[in-house]
Design an enzyme around this catalytic site. Sequence first.
Site, PDB file in Angstrom:
ATOM      1  CB  SER A 156      -0.963  -0.044   1.188  1.00 38.69           C
ATOM      2  OG  SER A 156      -1.988   0.911   1.049  1.00 38.69           O
ATOM      3  CG  ASP A 169      -6.632  -3.258  -3.756  1.00 38.13           C
ATOM      4  OD1 ASP A 169      -7.444  -2.540  -3.145  1.00 38.13           O
ATOM      5  OD2 ASP A 169      -5.414  -3.274  -3.511  1.00 38.13           O
ATOM      6  CG  HIS A 178      -5.381  -2.661   0.024  1.00 39.51           C
ATOM      7  ND1 HIS A 178      -4.652  -2.245  -1.071  1.00 39.51           N
ATOM      8  CD2 HIS A 178      -4.908  -1.924   1.068  1.00 39.51           C
ATOM      9  CE1 HIS A 178      -3.802  -1.309  -0.719  1.00 39.51           C
ATOM     10  NE2 HIS A 178      -3.925  -1.107   0.586  1.00 39.51           N
TER      11      HIS A 178
END
Length: 629
Positions: A196, A306, A337
């Site tokens: 991320s 995601d 995610h």
Amino acid sequence: MRTIIPVGAVLAMLAVTAPAVAAERVETPTVSVAGGVTQPVFGYADAIRERVWVDSDFDSDRDGVKDVIRVDLIRPAATEHGLKAPVIIDNSPYYATLGRGNESELKADVDGDGLLDRWPLFYDNYFVPRGYAVALVDMVGTAGSTGCPTIQGANENSTGPAVVDWLNGRRSAHDADGDAVVVDWHNGKSGMIGKSYDGSLAMAAAASGVKGLSTVVPIAGPYNYYDYTRGNGIVTRGNNYLGSLARTITADDPARQSRCAPVWNEIAAADGDEHGDYTPFWDERNYLDDAAKIKASVFLVHGMQDDNVRADHFSKYWQALKKYDVPRKLWTARVGHIDPFEFRREVWVDTLHRWFDYWLQGIDNGIMREPKVDVEPSAGVWERHADWPIPGTGNVNIWLRPRADSAGDLALTPAKGAPTTRSFVDNPSQTEATMINSPEQPNGNRLAFLSPPLTEDLRISGTPVVNLTASSSLAEGYFGAVLVEYGPSTQNNRSGDGIVQTTLPEECYGESSPTDDGCYRPVAYRPLDVTQWRVTKGIRDGQNRDSVAAPKPMTPGKMYEISIPLLPEEYVFSAGNRIGVIIVGSYRNYSAETLASRPAITVNTKVSHLSLPVLGGQQAARRAGIPHR
């Protein structure tokens, strides 16, 4: 296992025996390799733990003092006796707030000695015994670093390169006493990894071209922050999202939040939330334009499901890496995610180990001669391919054929006869479920088009695009599209990003100390039986039909060519099921913006079509039963 004799002990022996006995030569410790990978021959509990502050070139909080970057570093004790170690770096804003990994691990100094005792994730436990150093870096503006976060701004993006420069003797650093810390144990190679935000910072470092960064492993990272907060001219994250995230990652430090408020207010004034267009504000937050500078290899990982950092981030960067012939590898999965440690754990650890051994230790273990790409077209089914989209994929035009009183058809040729149009009214409160439910029933806020039941499976690989010729009754209009599979299938649930922790005993990767281990709860997929499934989606502002940077008002009632790229996919439509294309205006919960008025949208169905990346191209589409007459 080679015994490592401390230097002090050697000197003591020499003092006792000299000059009658010649000094015994002490062999420099080196990594041990078996089966093409490094072995855990160095200790973890006795590893050297350090905390340093690396000097920067910027003053992001404007207090008149250059920011410093705190680095917690762990390395084998053998580095004090000649072992040259590469460094694995995870640069993150989350070490004091949201934590890292599925179990939200935070940094912790348990005994208060100013050194880290608990190290998030398994990298330290696994790689330090194999001859690596691991550096956990507090992104500038967070935790133990000074300054203000600017959400992918230039100061943040410089954090990783500054640490690499220090490791290679090009930048200064000091310890808690203010004494200079110089690295003399580094082999000159570093790798950056992270999920991320951390993945973005790794890619930003690679795009800087910093010397000494040999590889990056970005996982589910946004690599163009415009694309993360926008969708083709439409704000998708809500107003002042960057400031909101800045406050989230500094939630542990109210005093910093107060100092940084003026900086964040300037960001809010410049982010363009009022129009959603691309402006120079986004340039420093866009690494695609700097892909030509990359000198490191890149191992991309991303979940096709995601809905946080959408899959177009990896797909666009993958194409840029190919363009510049960057050494590369890719995993895509049927998850949200999520870090691959949480969905393909054993294979991931083995692959990452071999990747780092090749790029950081110089061990030719064959990983670069393997297929570049691992894909998961269906939950739990993994394939390996030479590239992505999968070689043999071809774009197939599938035309929207209208009917008078029900859903239209999908075919490989346009409808015969004169052009026809179909209209609907934009409804910004319409949910996705309402958009795609009951496609054959009338709905004045969408258009629906269906294929016949497929006669065999149809595989897509790449980015579908809906190409409309359409008008709005206003000088503006939003145009959304959804690709749907209608019929029974088993999918990996989007809830929980597709995984759930189990109650089985923990799985351990690496060695432990009294305060830290590499043990984590197992995880499993969340299978879900469905009768319809949103495969992918997309949206565009009609005023940004030609450019996200140069909006053009629409003339009410005038037809324009409007291309809507959907999110990339690797997916199999099952035999017996139907492909659906749903055309809408605003897209609730995908776009944060809605129009003040509700325009009527009219579509020319004679020329509007879906460009679908089909494995096997036109012939595969025909075999699957999509009409061609």
